[in-house]
Design an enzyme around this catalytic site. Sequence first.
Site, PDB file in Angstrom:
ATOM      1  N   THR A 153       1.061  -1.330   0.115  1.00  0.00           N
ATOM      2  CA  THR A 153      -0.866  -0.110  -0.059  1.00  0.00           C
ATOM      3  C   THR A 153       0.878   0.812   0.316  1.00  0.00           C
ATOM      4  O   THR A 153       2.056   0.993   0.104  1.00  0.00           O
ATOM      5  CB  THR A 153      -0.433  -0.156   0.911  1.00  0.00           C
ATOM      6  OG1 THR A 153      -1.612  -1.038   1.582  1.00  0.00           O
ATOM      7  CG2 THR A 153      -1.587   1.753   1.730  1.00  0.00           C
ATOM      8  N   ARG A 181     -13.293  -6.878  -1.001  1.00  0.00           N
ATOM      9  CA  ARG A 181     -12.663  -7.263   0.862  1.00  0.00           C
ATOM     10  C   ARG A 181     -11.961  -5.762   0.521  1.00  0.00           C
ATOM     11  O   ARG A 181     -11.563  -5.180  -0.620  1.00  0.00           O
ATOM     12  CB  ARG A 181     -11.403  -8.223  -0.211  1.00  0.00           C
ATOM     13  CG  ARG A 181     -10.780  -8.645   1.146  1.00  0.00           C
ATOM     14  CD  ARG A 181      -9.490  -7.864   0.743  1.00  0.00           C
ATOM     15  NE  ARG A 181      -8.729  -7.899   1.884  1.00  0.00           N
ATOM     16  CZ  ARG A 181      -7.482  -6.703   2.200  1.00  0.00           C
ATOM     17  NH1 ARG A 181      -7.536  -5.523   0.945  1.00  0.00           N
ATOM     18  NH2 ARG A 181      -6.756  -7.270   3.213  1.00  0.00           N
ATOM     19  N   GLY A 183      -9.447  -3.766   3.347  1.00  0.00           N
ATOM     20  CA  GLY A 183      -8.673  -3.925   4.009  1.00  0.00           C
ATOM     21  C   GLY A 183      -8.522  -2.499   5.018  1.00  0.00           C
ATOM     22  O   GLY A 183      -9.470  -2.018   4.985  1.00  0.00           O
ATOM     23  N   ASP A 184      -7.529  -2.875   5.495  1.00  0.00           N
ATOM     24  CA  ASP A 184      -7.299  -1.168   6.544  1.00  0.00           C
ATOM     25  C   ASP A 184      -7.450   0.176   6.234  1.00  0.00           C
ATOM     26  O   ASP A 184      -7.484   1.242   6.621  1.00  0.00           O
ATOM     27  CB  ASP A 184      -6.527  -1.682   6.705  1.00  0.00           C
ATOM     28  CG  ASP A 184      -4.539  -1.002   5.992  1.00  0.00           C
ATOM     29  OD1 ASP A 184      -4.555  -2.234   5.520  1.00  0.00           O
ATOM     30  OD2 ASP A 184      -4.078  -0.572   6.816  1.00  0.00           O
ATOM     31  N   GLY A 205       0.415  -3.345   4.661  1.00  0.00           N
ATOM     32  CA  GLY A 205       0.397  -4.790   4.956  1.00  0.00           C
ATOM     33  C   GLY A 205      -0.676  -5.268   4.753  1.00  0.00           C
ATOM     34  O   GLY A 205      -1.405  -4.829   4.241  1.00  0.00           O
ATOM     35  N   HIS A 206      -0.361  -6.481   5.696  1.00  0.00           N
ATOM     36  CA  HIS A 206      -2.233  -7.221   5.776  1.00  0.00           C
ATOM     37  C   HIS A 206      -3.010  -6.693   6.362  1.00  0.00           C
ATOM     38  O   HIS A 206      -3.102  -6.156   8.054  1.00  0.00           O
ATOM     39  CB  HIS A 206      -1.150  -8.446   6.435  1.00  0.00           C
ATOM     40  CG  HIS A 206      -2.418  -9.615   6.618  1.00  0.00           C
ATOM     41  ND1 HIS A 206      -2.812  -9.451   7.531  1.00  0.00           N
ATOM     42  CD2 HIS A 206      -3.083 -10.313   5.538  1.00  0.00           C
ATOM     43  CE1 HIS A 206      -3.992 -10.711   7.124  1.00  0.00           C
ATOM     44  NE2 HIS A 206      -3.587 -10.877   6.237  1.00  0.00           N
ATOM     45  N   GLY A 207      -3.608  -6.062   5.564  1.00  0.00           N
ATOM     46  CA  GLY A 207      -4.927  -5.400   5.863  1.00  0.00           C
ATOM     47  C   GLY A 207      -5.453  -5.881   7.555  1.00  0.00           C
ATOM     48  O   GLY A 207      -5.916  -5.096   8.057  1.00  0.00           O
TER      49      GLY A 207
HETATM   50  N1  GLY Z   1      -3.004  -2.333   3.029  1.00  0.00           N
HETATM   51  C1  GLY Z   1      -3.390  -2.588   2.251  1.00  0.00           C
HETATM   52  C2  GLY Z   1      -4.999  -4.138   2.426  1.00  0.00           C
HETATM   53  O1  GLY Z   1      -4.121  -5.228   2.946  1.00  0.00           O
HETATM   54  O2  GLY Z   1      -5.542  -4.293   1.738  1.00  0.00           O
END
Ligand code: GLY
Length: 292
Positions: A153, A181, A183-184, A205-207
């Site tokens: 991101t 979907r 994410g954050d 990172g991992h949303g």
């Molecule tokens: N950080 C971006 C996402 O997980 O969509």
Amino acid sequence: MSNSKGRWALIVHGGAKEIEPHEEEANRTGCIEAVNAGAEVLARGGSAVEAVEASIRVLESLPVFNAGTGSVLNNKGEVEMCAALMDGSTLDVGAVGVIKGVKHPVSVARSMLRQDPILLSGEGAFMFARDNHAELCDPADLVTEEQKEAQDTVGAVALDQNGNLAAGTSTGGLSGALKGRMGDSPMPGCGFYADDHIGAVALSGHGEGIARLAAAAQIMGSIERNGPEEAIRKALEQMHRVGGDAGGIAIDRQGRAGWWHNSPDFTVGMLTSETERPQVWLRKDEDIASHG
Ligand code: GLY
């Protein structure tokens, strides 16, 4: 409120990810270009919101980053993007989720700032973009060969000469994610936050993991006590509870900037009114080595 009057600061990132050696130069030069675009706004007295948008528009236009042009594809082979912008002086938030067919999602987020809704998604987000004169495009125009597998991101955080703070994010999400979907990145308190009384932060990172931790809220809660870098580091230490890598950038109300990541790489660019030219690092080790 702020003791930073006249000073400004800008920090941008190109994503928490693993960078192949042949992509290092493009990540570095892209972040420098993004810093220069935002710094030009801040140096002439423009707002933090304008600077963050200017920096992220550069990152969205460069195929090496997973945002705008160069976004990854979902499990249906489509580009669905998320972006947000927050104005720390008013606490206004503009955010779009799973939007398609716009060149600069961050600018759609900016045009939502003075409106009531804080987050629009899918077709409704596209209709808002179209009605507010956003730059539309064929969704296929955003797809590039090199980005189909990447995961990251982009983001930027700024403090302007009036002591106002802003934070922004933009992403194509995670490669192969379920259609629809989010994410954050478009969720305040998760992927970003800005408040002139405290500071501003943007994450990557991992949303799902970042959102489950409400990582931006955690960082805002401890930035005054710990300073930006330590506040991010402490929040990211919790990622092991939810899984996944992440990185974050932040500036506090005094203009102190900091960043941290637990991903292999995290390209960061920074420039302040006190430094002559942009600094850029591919990972924290480079920053630490340059001090030691
Ligand atoms: N950080 C971006 C996402 O997980 O969509």
